[in-house]
Design a protein around this motif. Structure first.
Motif, PDB file in Angstrom:
ATOM      1  N   GLN A  47       4.442   5.643   1.647  1.00  0.00           N
ATOM      2  CA  GLN A  47       5.059   6.620   0.804  1.00  0.00           C
ATOM      3  C   GLN A  47       3.858   7.770   0.133  1.00  0.00           C
ATOM      4  OE1 GLN A  47       6.908   4.141  -2.114  1.00  0.00           O
ATOM      5  NE2 GLN A  47       8.756   4.021  -0.945  1.00  0.00           N
ATOM      6  N   THR A  48       2.922   7.304  -0.152  1.00  0.00           N
ATOM      7  CA  THR A  48       1.864   8.294  -0.614  1.00  0.00           C
ATOM      8  C   THR A  48       1.379   9.106   0.389  1.00  0.00           C
ATOM      9  OG1 THR A  48       1.179   6.407  -2.045  1.00  0.00           O
ATOM     10  CG2 THR A  48      -0.386   8.268  -1.704  1.00  0.00           C
ATOM     11  N   ILE A  49       1.265   8.749   1.632  1.00  0.00           N
ATOM     12  CA  ILE A  49       0.671   9.690   2.604  1.00  0.00           C
ATOM     13  C   ILE A  49       1.679  10.539   3.488  1.00  0.00           C
ATOM     14  CG2 ILE A  49      -1.232   8.585   2.913  1.00  0.00           C
ATOM     15  CD1 ILE A  49       0.195   7.809   5.845  1.00  0.00           C
ATOM     16  N   LYS A  50       2.944  10.313   3.178  1.00  0.00           N
ATOM     17  CA  LYS A  50       3.954  10.942   3.874  1.00  0.00           C
ATOM     18  C   LYS A  50       4.196  12.608   3.618  1.00  0.00           C
ATOM     19  CE  LYS A  50       8.888  10.838   4.864  1.00  0.00           C
ATOM     20  NZ  LYS A  50      10.218  10.096   4.904  1.00  0.00           N
ATOM     21  N   PRO A  51       3.958  12.988   2.312  1.00  0.00           N
ATOM     22  CA  PRO A  51       4.079  14.342   1.905  1.00  0.00           C
ATOM     23  C   PRO A  51       2.762  15.108   2.345  1.00  0.00           C
ATOM     24  CG  PRO A  51       4.433  13.103  -0.048  1.00  0.00           C
ATOM     25  CD  PRO A  51       3.981  12.212   1.075  1.00  0.00           C
ATOM     26  N   PHE A  52       1.505  14.326   2.693  1.00  0.00           N
ATOM     27  CA  PHE A  52       0.654  14.926   3.459  1.00  0.00           C
ATOM     28  C   PHE A  52       0.785  15.200   4.906  1.00  0.00           C
ATOM     29  CE2 PHE A  52      -1.440  13.103  -0.443  1.00  0.00           C
ATOM     30  CZ  PHE A  52      -2.113  14.549  -0.908  1.00  0.00           C
ATOM     31  N   VAL A  53       1.387  14.193   5.387  1.00  0.00           N
ATOM     32  CA  VAL A  53       1.684  14.384   6.838  1.00  0.00           C
ATOM     33  C   VAL A  53       2.639  15.414   7.222  1.00  0.00           C
ATOM     34  CG1 VAL A  53       2.815  13.154   8.941  1.00  0.00           C
ATOM     35  CG2 VAL A  53       1.363  11.800   7.383  1.00  0.00           C
ATOM     36  N   GLN A  54       3.712  15.535   6.418  1.00  0.00           N
ATOM     37  CA  GLN A  54       4.735  16.505   6.538  1.00  0.00           C
ATOM     38  C   GLN A  54       3.999  17.911   6.258  1.00  0.00           C
ATOM     39  OE1 GLN A  54       7.898  16.121   7.687  1.00  0.00           O
ATOM     40  NE2 GLN A  54       7.241  14.028   7.800  1.00  0.00           N
ATOM     41  N   TYR A  55       3.090  17.889   5.470  1.00  0.00           N
ATOM     42  CA  TYR A  55       2.262  19.129   5.278  1.00  0.00           C
ATOM     43  C   TYR A  55       1.467  19.439   6.454  1.00  0.00           C
ATOM     44  CZ  TYR A  55      -1.371  22.299   3.823  1.00  0.00           C
ATOM     45  OH  TYR A  55      -2.441  23.193   3.713  1.00  0.00           O
ATOM     46  N   LEU A  79      -7.749  10.801  -1.881  1.00  0.00           N
ATOM     47  CA  LEU A  79      -7.055   9.884  -2.402  1.00  0.00           C
ATOM     48  C   LEU A  79      -7.633   8.338  -2.544  1.00  0.00           C
ATOM     49  CD1 LEU A  79      -3.546  10.852  -0.824  1.00  0.00           C
ATOM     50  CD2 LEU A  79      -3.880  11.074  -2.866  1.00  0.00           C
ATOM     51  N   GLY A  80      -8.215   8.327  -1.450  1.00  0.00           N
ATOM     52  CA  GLY A  80      -9.016   6.928  -1.491  1.00  0.00           C
ATOM     53  C   GLY A  80     -10.132   6.726  -2.234  1.00  0.00           C
ATOM     54  N   LYS A  81     -10.421   7.915  -2.810  1.00  0.00           N
ATOM     55  CA  LYS A  81     -11.719   8.011  -3.621  1.00  0.00           C
ATOM     56  C   LYS A  81     -11.168   7.916  -5.334  1.00  0.00           C
ATOM     57  CE  LYS A  81     -15.629   8.559  -2.604  1.00  0.00           C
ATOM     58  NZ  LYS A  81     -16.679   7.365  -2.556  1.00  0.00           N
ATOM     59  N   GLY A  82      -9.747   7.795  -5.244  1.00  0.00           N
ATOM     60  CA  GLY A  82      -9.167   7.704  -6.562  1.00  0.00           C
ATOM     61  C   GLY A  82      -8.700   9.059  -7.027  1.00  0.00           C
ATOM     62  N   MET A  83      -8.581  10.278  -6.624  1.00  0.00           N
ATOM     63  CA  MET A  83      -8.105  11.436  -7.017  1.00  0.00           C
ATOM     64  C   MET A  83      -6.532  11.283  -6.947  1.00  0.00           C
ATOM     65  SD  MET A  83      -9.402  14.992  -5.679  1.00  0.00           S
ATOM     66  CE  MET A  83     -11.213  15.072  -6.231  1.00  0.00           C
ATOM     67  N   ASP A  84      -5.861  11.947  -7.611  1.00  0.00           N
ATOM     68  CA  ASP A  84      -4.247  11.973  -7.633  1.00  0.00           C
ATOM     69  C   ASP A  84      -3.941  12.981  -6.326  1.00  0.00           C
ATOM     70  OD1 ASP A  84      -3.083  14.594  -8.953  1.00  0.00           O
ATOM     71  OD2 ASP A  84      -5.138  13.963 -10.009  1.00  0.00           O
ATOM     72  N   PRO A  85      -2.850  12.953  -5.831  1.00  0.00           N
ATOM     73  CA  PRO A  85      -2.317  13.906  -4.719  1.00  0.00           C
ATOM     74  C   PRO A  85      -2.402  15.211  -5.099  1.00  0.00           C
ATOM     75  CG  PRO A  85      -0.936  11.750  -4.925  1.00  0.00           C
ATOM     76  CD  PRO A  85      -1.812  11.682  -6.289  1.00  0.00           C
TER      77      PRO A  85
END
Length: 101
Positions: A47-55, A79-85
């Motif tokens: 769910q977290t990466i889906k918008p990035f994949v679509q982008y 994101l993995g380093k803790g940054m918000d999307p």
């Protein structure tokens, strides 16, 4: 004539090297892993990466697959380093000049 080789010269994954186009980790996973690892993380991760994949898919149409994958990978890393999307997105976009890094 029999030659004795020390154990440290033995490569138990030598047979995997015959498939250079196929990552060793994927071959090992297919052979040894019969269940998903960390199933409790699957839904949230996807769910977290889906918008990035679509982008990335849309970005690839306007630039190149290499460029789009680089962007999405960089955002995912952040994101993995803790940054918000949203911050990850804006950070990576700020690194671009004329659609190039």
């Amino acid at each position: 004539m029999y030659y004795h080789y020390p154990y440290y010269q033995y490569d138990p994954y030598q047979h995997l090297r015959q498939f250079p186009q196929y990552p060793q980790s994927e071959i090992m996973a297919e052979q040894f892993i019969k269940q998903p690892l960390y199933p409790h993380l699957k839904t949230k991760t996807l769910q977290t990466i889906k918008p990035f994949v679509q982008y990335g898919l849309q970005e690839a149409k306007a630039t190149s697959f290499s460029h789009a994958l680089t962007e999405v990978a960089a955002m995912s890393y952040l994101l993995g380093k803790g940054m918000d999307p949203q911050t990850a997105y804006f950070t990576v976009e700020s690194w671009e000049v004329n659609e190039m890094f």
